[in-house]
Enzyme design. Structure first.
Site, PDB file in Angstrom:
ATOM      1  N   ASP A  57       0.836  -1.201   0.000  1.00 54.76           N
ATOM      2  CA  ASP A  57       0.000   0.000   0.000  1.00 54.76           C
ATOM      3  C   ASP A  57       0.869   1.248   0.000  1.00 54.76           C
ATOM      4  O   ASP A  57       1.901   1.314   0.692  1.00 54.76           O
ATOM      5  CB  ASP A  57      -0.909   0.028   1.229  1.00 54.76           C
ATOM      6  CG  ASP A  57      -1.673   1.337   1.333  1.00 54.76           C
ATOM      7  OD1 ASP A  57      -2.600   1.542   0.525  1.00 54.76           O
ATOM      8  OD2 ASP A  57      -1.319   2.175   2.188  1.00 54.76           O
ATOM      9  N   TYR A  62       2.451  10.311   0.796  1.00 50.88           N
ATOM     10  CA  TYR A  62       3.657   9.804   1.430  1.00 50.88           C
ATOM     11  C   TYR A  62       4.897  10.341   0.716  1.00 50.88           C
ATOM     12  O   TYR A  62       5.330   9.823  -0.307  1.00 50.88           O
ATOM     13  CB  TYR A  62       3.673   8.276   1.421  1.00 50.88           C
ATOM     14  CG  TYR A  62       2.493   7.628   2.107  1.00 50.88           C
ATOM     15  CD1 TYR A  62       1.712   8.315   3.041  1.00 50.88           C
ATOM     16  CD2 TYR A  62       2.151   6.305   1.829  1.00 50.88           C
ATOM     17  CE1 TYR A  62       0.627   7.722   3.657  1.00 50.88           C
ATOM     18  CE2 TYR A  62       1.072   5.692   2.455  1.00 50.88           C
ATOM     19  CZ  TYR A  62       0.313   6.412   3.367  1.00 50.88           C
ATOM     20  OH  TYR A  62      -0.768   5.820   3.982  1.00 50.88           O
ATOM     21  N   LYS A  88      -4.028   5.759  -3.043  1.00 50.68           N
ATOM     22  CA  LYS A  88      -5.121   6.564  -2.517  1.00 50.68           C
ATOM     23  C   LYS A  88      -5.376   7.785  -3.394  1.00 50.68           C
ATOM     24  O   LYS A  88      -4.502   8.217  -4.141  1.00 50.68           O
ATOM     25  CB  LYS A  88      -4.804   6.974  -1.075  1.00 50.68           C
ATOM     26  CG  LYS A  88      -4.505   5.749  -0.201  1.00 50.68           C
ATOM     27  CD  LYS A  88      -4.223   6.103   1.226  1.00 50.68           C
ATOM     28  CE  LYS A  88      -3.839   4.858   2.020  1.00 50.68           C
ATOM     29  NZ  LYS A  88      -2.472   4.383   1.693  1.00 50.68           N
TER      30      LYS A  88
END
Length: 349
Positions: A57, A62, A88
């Site tokens: 993931d 990030y 995401k």
């Protein structure tokens, strides 16, 4: 437990999504709190793959794209037919002036700023930007990132949900799913309440829930997790250590929910640790394995910043835990009596 054992996210997706029970969370590879070299990042991803982990993931947040870019290099080495990948949407990255960079908790990031956008155009741009950074369109799951009140406030949550349902964001997700470009949609959030709210509005396949079903927190047992079982919605459990304290124990400076742990949490963790010590089980092992006792929880995904942390996660995950430990935790009121607990599979004759 064996990390390579797989469980389907659910039984409804057009393309089955088998998740290894131990996954890999990509936030540290975005330089979370400290810089990680490119070589160490790649070695960490290789260590996870070599250990048998097949669910990975990541997210644009990030490291403002750095985690996804690092995944891209690793994906060229991995068998993508054996890999399950999620990222995401909801945070769109824009080029900006140096003073406008929004690194949040990440260091040494690209010159980008985050714009929250859950509209049709925002979801589509976020998806296509991730495809470009990852160097692949083999993304299996898309999660709405931090659409909850914890990020936006109560009024902000309502506003973002209007973007999602009235301005086409949900339609974008379902179009991508119907076209087979992704297999599953959901949300990656820090509160279970928004997940329950989303399930009341539309059809979602799974949720990446961080830190809300742990040795310290079992409130989702009341309504949310039963709803997930009834609706065949899978849970990916992030943050099994409640942002630190269930890994470190009740030491000075221990953190709970991203802040210094309050006294009542410190006291409860001491009691949890004492019961674990009575059974010669590290607290961190009980914390990592506990969520998988619930049938809605399909995998746990601790992060890792180097190969040794990957190996530690594997060792912790595969630590044998006697049934008596869970019994004692319940009898002492340290976990709820109705909390399902992990069951060791029967040994082959």
């Amino acid at each position: 437990m064996r990390l390579s054992d797989t469980t389907l996210l659910n039984n409804r997706t057009q393309r089955p999504l088998p998740l290894t029970q131990l996954g890999f969370g990509g936030a540290p590879l975005g330089n979370l709190y400290r810089r990680i070299s490119e070589a160490d990042a790649q070695a960490t991803l290789d260590a996870a793959w070599d250990a048998g982990i097949r669910y990975f993931d990541t997210a644009p947040q990030y490291g403002l794209g750095r985690s996804e870019l690092r995944f891209a290099d690793a994906l060229t080495r991995f068998d993508q037919d054996a890999l399950i990948l999620s990222t995401k949407v909801g945070r769109v990255l824009h080029d900006c002036a140096p003073q406008d960079v929004t690194p949040e908790a990440f260091v040494d990031v690209p010159q980008k700023r985050i714009v929250f956008d859950y509209t049709y155009d925002g979801i589509m741009r976020s998806y296509h930007d991730s495809v470009a950074r990852l160097g692949t369109d083999r993304i299996d799951m898309l999660f709405l990132h931090d659409i909850d009140a914890g990020t936006h406030g109560a009024a902000g949550e309502d506003e973002k949900l209007r973007e999602l349902f009235s301005q086409g964001g949900y339609r974008a997700l379902t179009e991508l799913r119907s076209a087979g470009q992704i297999a599953a949609i959901g949300a990656g959030v820090n509160t279970w309440q928004i997940c329950e709210r989303l399930l009341g509005e539309a059809d979602f396949d799974g949720f990446l829930l961080a830190g809300r079903y742990t040795l310290l927190e079992q409130d989702p047992l009341d309504s949310f997790l039963p709803l997930c079982v009834a609706r065949d919605v899978g849970i990916i459990l992030g943050g099994p250590y409640n942002s630190g304290i269930l890994a470190t124990g009740a030491i000075d400076g221990a953190r709970y929910d991203y802040a210094p742990a309050p006294d009542h949490i410190m006291d409860r963790v001491r009691k949890l640790g004492a019961v674990c010590a009575d059974h010669a089980v590290p607290l961190i092992a009980a914390a990592l394995q506990f969520p998988l006792g619930h049938p809605a929880v399909k995998t746990v995904i601790p992060g890792a910043a180097n190969p040794s942390e990957v190996r530690q996660n594997v060792q912790i995950f595969e630590t044998p835990i006697p049934a008596a430990l869970w019994t004692d935790l319940k009898s002492q009121g340290l976990i709820r009596p109705d909390a399902p607990v992990p069951q060791e599979p029967p040994h082959a004759a």
